[in-house]
Scaffold this motif. Sequence first.
Motif, PDB file in Angstrom:
ATOM      1  N   GLU A   1       0.678  -1.139  -0.112  1.00  0.00           N
ATOM      2  CA  GLU A   1      -0.005  -0.019   0.109  1.00  0.00           C
ATOM      3  C   GLU A   1       0.917   1.140   0.078  1.00  0.00           C
ATOM      4  O   GLU A   1       1.858   1.183   0.683  1.00  0.00           O
ATOM      5  CB  GLU A   1      -0.787   0.040   1.272  1.00  0.00           C
ATOM      6  CG  GLU A   1      -1.692   1.410   1.412  1.00  0.00           C
ATOM      7  CD  GLU A   1      -2.426   1.317   2.865  1.00  0.00           C
ATOM      8  OE1 GLU A   1      -3.275   2.163   2.952  1.00  0.00           O
ATOM      9  OE2 GLU A   1      -2.246   0.465   3.851  1.00  0.00           O
ATOM     10  N   THR A   2       0.518   2.278  -0.932  1.00  0.00           N
ATOM     11  CA  THR A   2       1.252   3.660  -0.859  1.00  0.00           C
ATOM     12  C   THR A   2       0.181   4.539  -0.206  1.00  0.00           C
ATOM     13  O   THR A   2      -0.792   4.625  -0.527  1.00  0.00           O
ATOM     14  CB  THR A   2       1.914   3.913  -2.049  1.00  0.00           C
ATOM     15  OG1 THR A   2       0.840   3.843  -2.938  1.00  0.00           O
ATOM     16  CG2 THR A   2       2.777   2.943  -2.706  1.00  0.00           C
ATOM     17  N   ILE A   3       0.821   5.325   0.745  1.00  0.00           N
ATOM     18  CA  ILE A   3       0.162   6.407   1.346  1.00  0.00           C
ATOM     19  C   ILE A   3       1.107   7.892   1.017  1.00  0.00           C
ATOM     20  O   ILE A   3       2.182   7.810   1.047  1.00  0.00           O
ATOM     21  CB  ILE A   3       0.155   6.406   2.615  1.00  0.00           C
ATOM     22  CG1 ILE A   3      -0.689   4.862   3.117  1.00  0.00           C
ATOM     23  CG2 ILE A   3      -0.610   7.437   3.593  1.00  0.00           C
ATOM     24  CD1 ILE A   3      -0.474   4.697   4.658  1.00  0.00           C
TER      25      ILE A   3
ATOM     26  N   THR B   1       5.364   3.665   1.723  1.00  0.00           N
ATOM     27  CA  THR B   1       5.110   2.332   1.197  1.00  0.00           C
ATOM     28  C   THR B   1       4.921   1.397   2.387  1.00  0.00           C
ATOM     29  O   THR B   1       5.853   1.286   3.550  1.00  0.00           O
ATOM     30  CB  THR B   1       6.128   1.887   0.381  1.00  0.00           C
ATOM     31  OG1 THR B   1       6.448   2.698  -0.602  1.00  0.00           O
ATOM     32  CG2 THR B   1       5.858   0.403  -0.205  1.00  0.00           C
TER      33      THR B   1
ATOM     34  N   GLU C   1       3.595  -2.212   4.094  1.00  0.00           N
ATOM     35  CA  GLU C   1       3.551  -3.815   3.872  1.00  0.00           C
ATOM     36  C   GLU C   1       3.018  -4.671   5.327  1.00  0.00           C
ATOM     37  O   GLU C   1       3.850  -4.437   6.179  1.00  0.00           O
ATOM     38  CB  GLU C   1       4.499  -4.363   3.184  1.00  0.00           C
ATOM     39  CG  GLU C   1       4.207  -6.117   2.891  1.00  0.00           C
ATOM     40  CD  GLU C   1       5.384  -6.573   2.087  1.00  0.00           C
ATOM     41  OE1 GLU C   1       5.529  -7.601   2.228  1.00  0.00           O
ATOM     42  OE2 GLU C   1       6.053  -5.948   1.236  1.00  0.00           O
TER      43      GLU C   1
END
Length: 141
Positions: free
Chosen positions: A2-4, A20, A22
């Motif tokens: 997932e990227t924020i 990033t 995980e």
Amino acid sequence: METINLTCIGCPMGCPLTVTMENGEVKDVTGNTCKRGDDYARKEVTNPTRIVTSTVICEGGKIDAVSVKTKSDIPKGKIFDVCRALKGVAVPAPVKIGDVIIKDVAGTGVDIIATKQVRSEEHTSELQSPVHLVCRLLLEK
């Protein structure tokens, strides 16, 4: 993975950060130009905190309210609890900067402190700086 995407608030640069993640863990932070950006991003996605600022009533003071803040950051999820705890609080003048207004606000372990000095109404000594004295002399003429 997932990227924020975040905008760093660690300094005035406002770097665009990409975090990033995980399995709930930070794997990488990019976009920061200093260590503060990396630290901010990691904290913001795992345990976001904030400083809360407000005012409370000051009774018997030269002004009717005194500005206050949390002494350190609190969990973001506790902000509204802190605001509720501040509602209706009144403190007697005089108040000095750093005075504890509420100890351990909303069970956070953090105190609410005054960020402004408020003199009591009966306090008569005025600031006697050279500029103040000159202005006073000019006004009396």
